[in-house]
Design a protein around this motif. Structure first.
Motif, short mmCIF file in Angstrom:
data_model
loop_
_atom_site.label_atom_id
_atom_site.label_comp_id
_atom_site.label_asym_id
_atom_site.label_seq_id
_atom_site.Cartn_x
_atom_site.Cartn_y
_atom_site.Cartn_z
N ALA A 196 0.84 -1.21 0.00
CA ALA A 196 0.00 0.00 0.00
C ALA A 196 0.87 1.25 0.00
CB ALA A 196 -0.93 -0.01 1.21
N ILE A 197 1.88 1.28 0.85
CA ILE A 197 2.72 2.47 0.99
C ILE A 197 3.51 2.75 -0.28
CG2 ILE A 197 4.72 3.42 2.21
CD1 ILE A 197 3.66 1.81 4.70
N GLU A 198 4.14 1.71 -0.84
CA GLU A 198 5.01 1.94 -2.00
C GLU A 198 4.22 2.28 -3.25
OE1 GLU A 198 7.04 -1.74 -1.90
OE2 GLU A 198 5.55 -2.81 -3.10
N SER A 199 2.95 1.87 -3.31
CA SER A 199 2.10 2.17 -4.46
C SER A 199 1.16 3.34 -4.20
CB SER A 199 1.27 0.94 -4.85
OG SER A 199 2.09 -0.14 -5.21
N ALA A 200 1.13 3.86 -2.97
CA ALA A 200 0.17 4.88 -2.57
C ALA A 200 -1.23 4.49 -3.05
CB ALA A 200 0.58 6.25 -3.11
N ALA A 201 -1.62 3.26 -2.71
CA ALA A 201 -2.88 2.69 -3.18
C ALA A 201 -3.57 1.96 -2.04
CB ALA A 201 -2.62 1.72 -4.33
N TYR A 219 -4.64 -18.56 7.71
CA TYR A 219 -4.40 -17.51 8.70
C TYR A 219 -5.57 -16.56 8.91
CZ TYR A 219 -1.96 -13.62 11.00
OH TYR A 219 -1.58 -12.62 11.87
N GLY A 220 -6.38 -16.31 7.89
CA GLY A 220 -7.44 -15.32 8.04
C GLY A 220 -6.89 -13.91 8.06
N HIS A 221 -7.45 -13.06 8.95
CA HIS A 221 -7.03 -11.66 9.07
C HIS A 221 -7.13 -10.92 7.73
CE1 HIS A 221 -5.69 -11.73 13.28
NE2 HIS A 221 -5.39 -12.98 13.03
N SER A 222 -8.28 -11.08 7.05
CA SER A 222 -8.52 -10.25 5.87
C SER A 222 -8.29 -8.80 6.25
CB SER A 222 -9.96 -10.45 5.39
OG SER A 222 -10.18 -11.77 4.97
N LEU A 223 -7.55 -8.09 5.40
CA LEU A 223 -7.17 -6.71 5.72
C LEU A 223 -7.60 -5.76 4.61
CD1 LEU A 223 -3.46 -6.74 7.03
CD2 LEU A 223 -5.56 -6.79 8.37
N VAL A 224 -7.89 -4.54 5.02
CA VAL A 224 -7.94 -3.41 4.10
C VAL A 224 -6.98 -2.37 4.64
CG1 VAL A 224 -9.34 -1.58 3.07
CG2 VAL A 224 -10.32 -3.88 3.41
N VAL A 225 -6.08 -1.91 3.77
CA VAL A 225 -5.04 -0.95 4.14
C VAL A 225 -5.20 0.28 3.26
CG1 VAL A 225 -2.57 -0.58 4.47
CG2 VAL A 225 -3.52 -2.89 4.67
N ASP A 226 -5.10 1.47 3.85
CA ASP A 226 -5.26 2.68 3.05
C ASP A 226 -3.93 3.08 2.42
OD1 ASP A 226 -3.72 4.25 4.83
OD2 ASP A 226 -5.40 5.48 5.48
N PRO A 227 -3.91 4.08 1.52
CA PRO A 227 -2.67 4.40 0.80
C PRO A 227 -1.54 4.94 1.68
CG PRO A 227 -4.58 5.20 -0.41
CD PRO A 227 -5.08 4.77 0.93
N TRP A 228 -1.84 5.33 2.91
CA TRP A 228 -0.81 5.77 3.85
C TRP A 228 -0.22 4.60 4.63
CZ3 TRP A 228 1.91 9.97 3.79
CH2 TRP A 228 2.59 10.42 4.93
N GLY A 229 -0.79 3.42 4.45
CA GLY A 229 -0.32 2.23 5.15
C GLY A 229 -1.06 1.92 6.43
N THR A 251 -6.53 8.61 -1.55
CA THR A 251 -5.47 8.30 -2.50
C THR A 251 -4.87 9.57 -3.08
OG1 THR A 251 -6.72 6.31 -3.09
CG2 THR A 251 -4.90 6.93 -4.53
N VAL A 252 -5.73 10.50 -3.48
CA VAL A 252 -5.26 11.76 -4.05
C VAL A 252 -4.40 12.52 -3.04
CG1 VAL A 252 -6.00 14.01 -4.93
CG2 VAL A 252 -7.19 11.92 -5.65
N ASP A 253 -4.85 12.55 -1.79
CA ASP A 253 -4.12 13.27 -0.75
C ASP A 253 -2.74 12.66 -0.51
OD1 ASP A 253 -3.83 15.06 1.66
OD2 ASP A 253 -3.88 13.12 2.69
N VAL A 254 -2.68 11.33 -0.38
CA VAL A 254 -1.40 10.67 -0.11
C VAL A 254 -0.44 10.85 -1.28
CG1 VAL A 254 -0.31 8.40 0.21
CG2 VAL A 254 -2.33 9.02 1.55
N ARG A 255 -0.93 10.70 -2.49
CA ARG A 255 -0.07 10.84 -3.66
C ARG A 255 0.43 12.27 -3.83
NH1 ARG A 255 -2.53 6.57 -8.20
NH2 ARG A 255 -2.12 4.72 -6.91
N ALA A 256 -0.34 13.25 -3.35
CA ALA A 256 0.12 14.64 -3.39
C ALA A 256 1.18 14.90 -2.33
CB ALA A 256 -1.07 15.58 -3.20
N ARG A 257 1.03 14.28 -1.16
CA ARG A 257 1.99 14.48 -0.08
C ARG A 257 3.35 13.87 -0.40
NH1 ARG A 257 -0.31 12.68 5.61
NH2 ARG A 257 -2.19 11.90 4.61
N ILE A 258 3.32 12.63 -0.86
CA ILE A 258 4.56 11.93 -1.20
C ILE A 258 4.35 11.30 -2.58
CG2 ILE A 258 6.22 10.15 -0.55
CD1 ILE A 258 5.42 10.49 2.32
N PRO A 259 4.78 12.00 -3.64
CA PRO A 259 4.49 11.54 -5.01
C PRO A 259 5.43 10.44 -5.48
CG PRO A 259 5.66 13.62 -5.07
CD PRO A 259 5.42 13.31 -3.61
#
Length: 276
Positions: A196-201, A219-229, A251-259
């Motif tokens: 998520a972090i390296e793709s900002a996705a 293992y389970g633990h289905s996850l959703v992670v935001d673009p900031w990690g 997504t737009v905010d994270v990609r603007a902060r760290i492109p």
């Protein structure tokens, strides 16, 4: 956009797995979700290759795929089937993901690129390539969640795939899985957060969980992670359906902060030439 994530304990009976998937489609639509995400091997979890081989058919004949397509059409819901075991035209098997639109039409398919051939310290030994053929290309597709990049389970360990997907426009990365418990406890969350972090996705990872009829444990633990990690959903070990809002503004905010996408460069590698 509201996404639904199914965590399930799939078994050796495709008909029973189909019932779980169809119920999830209707429950997700009733709760206002625009798209449902399901785990890897949603139609069949069976390490007995001979028994499983009798149930695996071509995608055109797969009753689980047909049932989910009809449910998606009836519910007006997009569905990402994390993967199904299907038989290819050459007789080999594929671990294949599908994206189905709200009319029940297939709009994308993806065959797992990286196959799980490992010997774990726990004594577990897996040779996915003994039965399955790897895919050849990556895949992105436009969905209500945004442009979705497809991957499956062991693909998670290969960062170059996710770089290619984000370069192709992916805003959300799907990582359906049936992670083993030892590797899940050690690496599942950290790898998903890194992707998520390296793709900002956004990363949406629907997983198998629990002890399955064939004796394996996932293992389970289905996850959703935001673009900031940040982990915004962790479903723990119980099967069920959960919901999360996928916000493109994040997504737009994270990609603007760290492109990071704009800053990526091709890096040539030079080996030193030593004087003799």
């Amino acid at each position: 956009m509201k996404a639904a994530v199914l965590q399930m304990t799939g078994g050796i009976d495709p008909a029973a797995n189909a019932q779980t998937l169809v119920a999830a489609v209707h429950d997700a639509a009733a709760a206002g979700a625009r798209m449902l995400f399901t785990p890897e091997m949603s139609n069949l979890i069976d390490r007995d290759r001979a028994r499983a081989g009798e149930a695996i058919v071509a995608e055109q004949a797969d009753p689980v795929l047909a049932a989910v397509r009809e449910a998606a059409r009836a519910a007006g819901l997009w569905v990402h089937i994390g993967s199904l075991a299907v038989r290819r035209g050459d007789g080999r098997l594929a671990n294949r993901g599908f994206v189905i639109d709200a009319a029940g039409e297939l709009v994308a398919r993806y065959d797992k690129l990286h196959l799980f051939d490992v010997d774990l310290p726990s004594g577990e030994s897996w040779r996915e390539s003994a039965a399955y053929a790897p895919g050849e290309t990556a895949q992105v597709v436009a969905t209500p969640m945004g442009v979705l990049g497809l991957s499956i389970c062991y693909d998670l360990r290969f960062a170059a795939l996710y770089a290619a997907l984000s370069e192709a426009g992916a805003q959300v990365l799907a990582v359906p899985a049936a992670f083993t418990r030892p590797t899940g406890a050690a690496h599942w969350q950290v790898l998903l957060r890194a992707r998520a972090i390296e793709s900002a996705a956004w990363v949406i990872a629907a997983a198998q969980t629990g002890v399955h009829a064939d004796g394996r444990a996932t293992y389970g633990h289905s996850l959703v992670v935001d673009p900031w990690g940040e982990v915004v959903l962790d479903m723990g070990g119980a099967p069920g359906l959960a919901f999360v809002d996928i916000d493109d503004a994040r997504t737009v905010d994270v990609r603007a902060r760290i492109p990071v996408l704009a800053h990526r460069r091709a890096i040539p590698v030079v080996a030193p030439v030593l004087a003799r």
